[in-house]
Design a protein around this motif. Structure first.
Motif, mmCIF file in Angstrom:
data_model
loop_
_atom_site.group_PDB
_atom_site.id
_atom_site.type_symbol
_atom_site.label_atom_id
_atom_site.label_comp_id
_atom_site.label_asym_id
_atom_site.label_seq_id
_atom_site.Cartn_x
_atom_site.Cartn_y
_atom_site.Cartn_z
ATOM 1 N N VAL A 1 0.872 -1.150 0.000
ATOM 2 C CA VAL A 1 0.000 0.000 0.000
ATOM 3 C C VAL A 1 0.912 1.202 0.000
ATOM 4 O O VAL A 1 1.556 1.489 0.997
ATOM 5 N N CYS A 2 1.025 1.887 -1.133
ATOM 6 C CA CYS A 2 2.106 2.835 -1.334
ATOM 7 C C CYS A 2 1.663 4.228 -0.962
ATOM 8 O O CYS A 2 0.751 4.763 -1.544
ATOM 9 N N ARG A 3 2.341 4.812 0.015
ATOM 10 C CA ARG A 3 1.985 6.145 0.468
ATOM 11 C C ARG A 3 3.018 7.168 0.066
ATOM 12 O O ARG A 3 2.788 8.343 0.169
ATOM 13 N N TYR A 4 4.176 6.717 -0.258
ATOM 14 C CA TYR A 4 5.232 7.625 -0.635
ATOM 15 C C TYR A 4 5.453 8.684 0.419
ATOM 16 O O TYR A 4 5.302 9.859 0.189
ATOM 17 N N ALA A 5 5.782 8.255 1.619
ATOM 18 C CA ALA A 5 6.042 9.155 2.723
ATOM 19 C C ALA A 5 7.324 9.909 2.464
ATOM 20 O O ALA A 5 8.070 9.599 1.572
ATOM 21 N N SER B 1 11.562 4.287 0.155
ATOM 22 C CA SER B 1 11.014 3.076 0.747
ATOM 23 C C SER B 1 10.750 2.049 -0.346
ATOM 24 O O SER B 1 10.626 2.379 -1.530
ATOM 25 N N ASP B 2 10.685 0.780 0.048
ATOM 26 C CA ASP B 2 10.444 -0.305 -0.902
ATOM 27 C C ASP B 2 9.078 -0.121 -1.541
ATOM 28 O O ASP B 2 8.046 -0.286 -0.897
ATOM 29 N N THR B 3 9.082 0.249 -2.814
ATOM 30 C CA THR B 3 7.856 0.587 -3.514
ATOM 31 C C THR B 3 7.776 -0.202 -4.810
ATOM 32 O O THR B 3 8.718 -0.180 -5.594
ATOM 33 N N PRO B 4 6.691 -0.917 -5.060
ATOM 34 C CA PRO B 4 6.586 -1.683 -6.308
ATOM 35 C C PRO B 4 6.285 -0.789 -7.501
ATOM 36 O O PRO B 4 5.827 0.349 -7.348
ATOM 37 N N LEU B 5 6.555 -1.306 -8.681
ATOM 38 C CA LEU B 5 6.156 -0.688 -9.944
ATOM 39 C C LEU B 5 6.733 0.705 -10.148
ATOM 40 O O LEU B 5 6.112 1.570 -10.758
ATOM 41 N N ILE B 6 7.960 0.933 -9.657
ATOM 42 C CA ILE B 6 8.613 2.215 -9.902
ATOM 43 C C ILE B 6 9.015 2.303 -11.362
ATOM 44 O O ILE B 6 9.611 1.387 -11.917
ATOM 45 N N ASP B 7 8.696 3.427 -12.003
ATOM 46 C CA ASP B 7 9.018 3.634 -13.412
ATOM 47 C C ASP B 7 10.327 4.400 -13.589
ATOM 48 O O ASP B 7 11.226 3.948 -14.288
ATOM 49 N N ALA C 1 12.903 17.122 -7.886
ATOM 50 C CA ALA C 1 12.872 15.674 -8.144
ATOM 51 C C ALA C 1 11.438 15.184 -8.233
ATOM 52 O O ALA C 1 10.553 15.644 -7.501
ATOM 53 N N LYS C 2 11.206 14.226 -9.129
ATOM 54 C CA LYS C 2 9.895 13.599 -9.285
ATOM 55 C C LYS C 2 10.077 12.098 -9.401
ATOM 56 O O LYS C 2 10.979 11.637 -10.106
ATOM 57 N N LEU C 3 9.235 11.340 -8.704
ATOM 58 C CA LEU C 3 9.276 9.885 -8.764
ATOM 59 C C LEU C 3 7.984 9.381 -9.388
ATOM 60 O O LEU C 3 6.894 9.714 -8.923
ATOM 61 N N TYR C 4 8.136 8.585 -10.455
ATOM 62 C CA TYR C 4 6.985 8.028 -11.156
ATOM 63 C C TYR C 4 6.884 6.540 -10.857
ATOM 64 O O TYR C 4 7.879 5.818 -10.883
ATOM 65 N N ALA C 5 5.680 6.085 -10.561
ATOM 66 C CA ALA C 5 5.424 4.664 -10.316
ATOM 67 C C ALA C 5 3.992 4.356 -10.711
ATOM 68 O O ALA C 5 3.119 5.233 -10.656
ATOM 69 N N LEU D 1 1.938 12.260 -3.295
ATOM 70 C CA LEU D 1 0.807 12.910 -3.953
ATOM 71 C C LEU D 1 -0.414 11.997 -4.002
ATOM 72 O O LEU D 1 -1.527 12.422 -3.740
ATOM 73 N N VAL D 2 -0.180 10.723 -4.360
ATOM 74 C CA VAL D 2 -1.241 9.718 -4.404
ATOM 75 C C VAL D 2 -0.652 8.386 -3.956
ATOM 76 O O VAL D 2 0.555 8.276 -3.726
ATOM 77 N N GLY D 3 -1.493 7.379 -3.831
ATOM 78 C CA GLY D 3 -1.023 6.041 -3.474
ATOM 79 C C GLY D 3 -1.661 5.001 -4.368
ATOM 80 O O GLY D 3 -2.476 5.319 -5.235
ATOM 81 N N PHE D 4 -1.279 3.747 -4.190
ATOM 82 C CA PHE D 4 -1.924 2.648 -4.903
ATOM 83 C C PHE D 4 -1.679 1.356 -4.141
ATOM 84 O O PHE D 4 -0.873 1.293 -3.211
ATOM 85 N N VAL D 5 -2.407 0.315 -4.527
ATOM 86 C CA VAL D 5 -2.280 -0.998 -3.906
ATOM 87 C C VAL D 5 -1.829 -1.992 -4.969
ATOM 88 O O VAL D 5 -2.379 -2.014 -6.079
#
Length: 415
Positions: free
Chosen positions: A9-13, A53-59, A96-100, A129-133
């Motif tokens: 459950v990605c919150r991107y803290a 943090s360990d985040t899936p589906l990082i682009d 900086a911007k992180l896309y996932a 900015l947003v999260g996903f599961v």
């Protein structure tokens, strides 16, 4: 340990970025005074390291730099440490911007002064900015449970979202779209067989915000006896209605396969050693006490694997070196066969049954399309690696590639 069931459950803290030196650089400044400044060594060196943090589906990670130059970098985030040389200025702005998951998930900005010849580390706080599961569940080679369909449903306040199950070789996955932060969500996940009978179901509640931890579920196997570890999640309801075999057993055909082999190690290089990597593609822990590796179907001259238990979705590396620092499980085989460096066969058998075999090198009347093998000379010797998604076509050369050895890690030449 490679978890066999993951829910992210990605919150991107608030994540920190300690610098970046990257790709696809474009600069508006190429004047003679810039070249002279570079030659005199008056640039500042910025060390950048992305610590997320360990985040899936990082682009990708995008960095824009505004100062005497305007620089734009795009990085695929395999590496975290980079160095960037920039001209000194009273004001440099780094954004900086992180896309996932196909969208912008985090962003951050910092402004700093850089002096000529300075070497510094920078940290950029990243804001969600947003999260996903994202949920991934291994189902084993050949899908022995007979899973045919499934869905994930997320409910928050008066909103409800449904996402389909996707088959990915030996696992299934569920992926949500963008989700709003600072909300409570209820998740319901189900899988059914062809007749619609429920095989697996899960229900849970979780919060999605910047500061709360990421709940992590780990299920060792989709069996009647489940090992379930719950971190930070409460009141989880998990049901498995399909009764399947025991969780620890001897392997059969299409349970245990050769996923990588390296037979051209340089004997003069102490860092290299010959090995065969085995992958457990079943949903059970496999007992390998009656298994061996040889050059033919005969057990004569074969290397006994010995007393070893291999969990599902894990790898075992059998090698001719006493010890090895690898990600998976390593087994030293004192009587490891001398596999041919230019051509030969590798045969895996357990309790007298051949589970997997392959031929590499030169073609002949019996082997029209052998697998490729890395060169046996030179410094950059390569191993032969299976694209695990093509496990059921592993007798075809196109399912394999050669690349830098990766014992203990399931990867096909860096992919």
């Amino acid at each position: 340990m490679s978890p066999t069931f993951k829910k992210h459950v990605c919150r991107y803290a608030a994540t920190t970025l300690t610098a970046l030196a990257l790709w696809n650089c474009s600069s508006d400044s190429s004047h003679d005074d810039s070249i002279q400044a570079f030659q005199l060594g008056t640039q500042a060196n910025v060390a950048l390291n992305l610590d997320y943090s360990d985040t899936p589906l990082i682009d990708s990670l995008v960095l824009d730099c505004y100062g005497p130059d305007t620089l734009h970098f795009v990085h695929s985030v395999e590496k975290k440490l980079f160095n960037l040389d920039v001209f000194p200025s009273d004001e440099w702005i780094f954004k900086a911007k992180l896309y996932a998951n196909g969208t912008l998930m985090q962003e951050g900005e910092i402004t700093t002064a850089l002096e000529a010849g300075a070497t510094i580390n920078l940290k950029i706080p990243m804001h969600a900015l947003v999260g996903f599961v994202y949920v991934e569940i291994p189902i084993g080679f050949g899908n022995p449970a007979g899973i045919k369909k499934g869905e994930m449903k997320l409910t928050s306040k008066d909103e409800s979202y449904t996402y389909p199950m996707v088959f990915n070789s030996d696992n299934v996955s569920f992926k949500s779209g963008d989700l709003k932060l600072n909300r409570e969500y209820h998740i319901t996940l189900t899988m059914q067989d062809e007749s619609g009978k429920s095989i697996f179901s899960l229900e849970d509640d979780f919060s999605l915000d910047e500061n709360s931890p990421i709940p992590n579920f780990q299920i060792a196997s989709l069996r009647s006896k489940i090992a379930l570890a719950i971190e930070l999640a409460k009141d989880v309801n998990v049901q498995v209605t399909l009764k399947l075999p025991a969780t620890k057993r001897a392997p059969v055909v299409n349970d245990l396969i050769v996923s990588e082999f390296f037979v051209v190690a340089n004997d003069k290089d102490s860092s290299q050693y010959n090995f065969v990597e085995l992958y457990n593609g079943s949903t059970d822990t496999l007992a390998l006490d009656k298994c061996s590796l040889g050059k033919t179907s005969s057990v004569t001259g074969a290397a006994d694997i010995g007393t070893t238990s291999l969990p599902p979705n894990e790898v075992l590396v059998v090698g001719n070196r006493g010890t090895a620092n690898i990600a998976g499980i390593y087994k030293y085989a004192e009587n490891m066969p001398q596999f041919g460096k230019t051509s030969g066969s590798i045969v895996l058998q357990c309790d007298g049954n051949v589970l997997d075999s392959l031929y590499y090198g030169k073609s002949d009347s019996l082997h029209v399309a052998p697998l490729s093998v890395g060169s046996s000379s030179g410094d950059n010797r390569k191993s032969t690696q299976l694209n695990i998604g093509l496990w059921n076509k592993r007798n075809e050369p196109e399912s394999w590639c050669t690349g830098a050895p990766t014992p203990g890690s399931i990867s096909a030449c860096g992919n």
